[in-house]
Design an enzyme around this catalytic site. Structure first.
Site, PDB file in Angstrom:
ATOM      1  N   GLU A 218       0.812  -1.221   0.000  1.00 37.63           N
ATOM      2  CA  GLU A 218       0.000   0.000   0.000  1.00 37.63           C
ATOM      3  C   GLU A 218       0.842   1.267   0.000  1.00 37.63           C
ATOM      4  O   GLU A 218       1.735   1.445   0.834  1.00 37.63           O
ATOM      5  CB  GLU A 218      -0.936   0.009   1.214  1.00 37.63           C
ATOM      6  CG  GLU A 218      -1.870   1.206   1.228  1.00 37.63           C
ATOM      7  CD  GLU A 218      -3.012   1.083   2.218  1.00 37.63           C
ATOM      8  OE1 GLU A 218      -3.747   2.068   2.401  1.00 37.63           O
ATOM      9  OE2 GLU A 218      -3.168  -0.004   2.817  1.00 37.63           O
ATOM     10  N   LYS A 234      -8.612  -1.282   1.007  1.00 40.07           N
ATOM     11  CA  LYS A 234      -9.650  -1.718   1.941  1.00 40.07           C
ATOM     12  C   LYS A 234     -10.485  -2.777   1.250  1.00 40.07           C
ATOM     13  O   LYS A 234     -11.001  -2.558   0.155  1.00 40.07           O
ATOM     14  CB  LYS A 234     -10.560  -0.552   2.336  1.00 40.07           C
ATOM     15  CG  LYS A 234     -10.123   0.182   3.587  1.00 40.07           C
ATOM     16  CD  LYS A 234     -10.332  -0.663   4.811  1.00 40.07           C
ATOM     17  CE  LYS A 234      -9.638  -0.025   6.008  1.00 40.07           C
ATOM     18  NZ  LYS A 234      -8.788  -0.958   6.707  1.00 40.07           N
TER      19      LYS A 234
END
Length: 407
Positions: A218, A234
């Protein structure tokens, strides 16, 4: 003490701090690939909460003093000069990020040897030869001890759902911790972790009595082509055809994801040129190890005069590992998590004029003198099932733990 003996092979004290001995390749996430084997540590600065002051401003000042001015990220960078500083590794813990925005920092770091902020400046030297075998001894790792039981983890999820029901928060990321004793040289094990498939920010960083290994997919924040970029993740499912279809079809996961994308848009808007924030990609499904994860890309043009310190205050701690609203979510995190987030849920990567590339330290491990630490968690919404959230955190931690098995 086995770890310190291993560290002495890597580090030597000098007047500017702690410098890496020549001949060792640098493995910092985000470091330029063309430079890695010629990078030599020139200076180092570390910060702990007891030191006081504003760590973001102090880091920016330290970088400028060592030939890396980052006071105006909108200004075009000068051409790379091999005779000057190349860039720097930057590590910011989740606790340091919380302190930057006046939020509660939570429980104590379970690995107190770790600094909360570290900046390591690199210049160029002779190309490094292959790293010799370590004299630190064969790596052995004992059994994991959890910071909380599955039931306590599930109870924390229930407490977050109750807070959502009261209207205190919309979403909160809840993180657990585990530690295990070890002996031998930790760096090969951390290197295995950094090499996990899908690790966009695979790499390591070490200091006196501590080391971090990262396999994060990420992006917390990147500066490239004159734009600031963040890629929040997410939504998680097993990396099977059925898992991918389930992730794409899940209204709960999509709602959770869009909530964090909106938070990241707002974070970037605070430091962006007016009207320049955009969502370049929404809910793309990508693979990390044996998991599918949903990722979006948000970008913006930096405002004139934006410096590194203000950028860090805007994006740290990352919204995908805090929740929304960010300050309220961090208050609940501090109340619920029994152990500090340590090296996890912070930032690790590379900074230089015209180039910033910081990964969010999920899928990350840290070692101190005698223990190895890992963290994992997930975002909690009103639709979360406590037992399913516990299982998801375990699935995220499994590849990290597997990489740290005995050699």
């Amino acid at each position: 003490m086995v770890y310190r003996k291993s560290t002495e092979r890597l580090m030597v004290n000098g007047p500017d701090g702690v410098g890496t001995l020549p001949g060792l390749a640098v493995d910092v996430p985000g470091a330029p690939a063309d430079c890695r084997r010629t990078l030599v540590e020139r200076a180092r600065w570390q910060w702990r909460r007891a030191d006081g002051g504003d760590p973001a401003a102090l880091a920016e000042e330290f970088l400028a003093a060592h030939g890396l001015p980052l006071h105006d990220l909108a200004r075009p960078a000068p051409a790379h000069d091999p005779a000057r500083s190349c860039g720097a590794a930057l590590y910011v813990s989740a606790a340091a990020g919380a302190s930057l925005i006046g939020a509660p920092v939570g429980a104590a770091n379970p690995a107190p040897a770790l600094p909360e902020v570290a900046v390591v400046v690199y210049g160029h030297g002779p190309a490094a030869p292959p790293v010799p075998a370590s004299p630190g001894g064969r790596w052995w790792r004992g059994d994991w001890a959890q910071s909380w039981t599955p039931r306590q983890h599930a109870d924390a999820v229930t407490a977050v759902r109750a807070a959502i029901g009261r209207g205190d928060v919309y979403q909160v990321n809840v993180v657990g911790h585990a530690a295990a004793p070890y002996t031998g040289d930790p760096m090969p094990a951390l290197g295995r972790l950094a090499a996990l498939p899908g690790a966009r920010y695979g790499g390591t960083l070490a200091g006196e009595g501590w080391a971090i290994g990262c396999a994060s997919p990420e992006t917390l924040v990147e500066l490239a082509g004159g734009r600031l970029i963040t890629r929040p993740i997410k939504g998680t499912r097993p990396a099977t055809a059925a898992g991918r279809a389930e992730l794409l079809a899940s209204a709960k996961e999509r709602a959770e994801h869009v909530m964090i994308v909106d938070l990241e848009r707002n974070d970037l808007a605070r430091v962006a040129r007016t009207g320049s924030v955009r969502v370049d990609e929404l809910f793309a499904v990508r693979r990390w190890c044996d998991l599918w994860q949903a990722e979006s890309t948000v970008s913006a043009a930096p405002a004139d005069g934006l410096g590194l310190a203000d950028l860090l205050r805007a994006v740290c701690p990352g919204g995908s590992v805090t929740g929304a609203p960010k300050l309220a979510a961090l208050g609940l995190v501090a109340a619920l998590e029994p152990v500090g987030r340590g090296a996890s849920m912070g930032a690790l990567g590379w900074v230089a004029p015209g180039r910033i590339d910081l990964g969010l330290t999920i899928r990350t491990a840290a070692v101190d003198a005698d223990r190895v630490h890992v963290w994992a968690g997930g975002g909690i919404t009103w639709g979360s099932d406590p037992d399913a959230e516990v299982a998801e955190a375990a699935a995220k931690a499994a590849p990290v733990r597997a990489a740290l098995t005995n050699s």
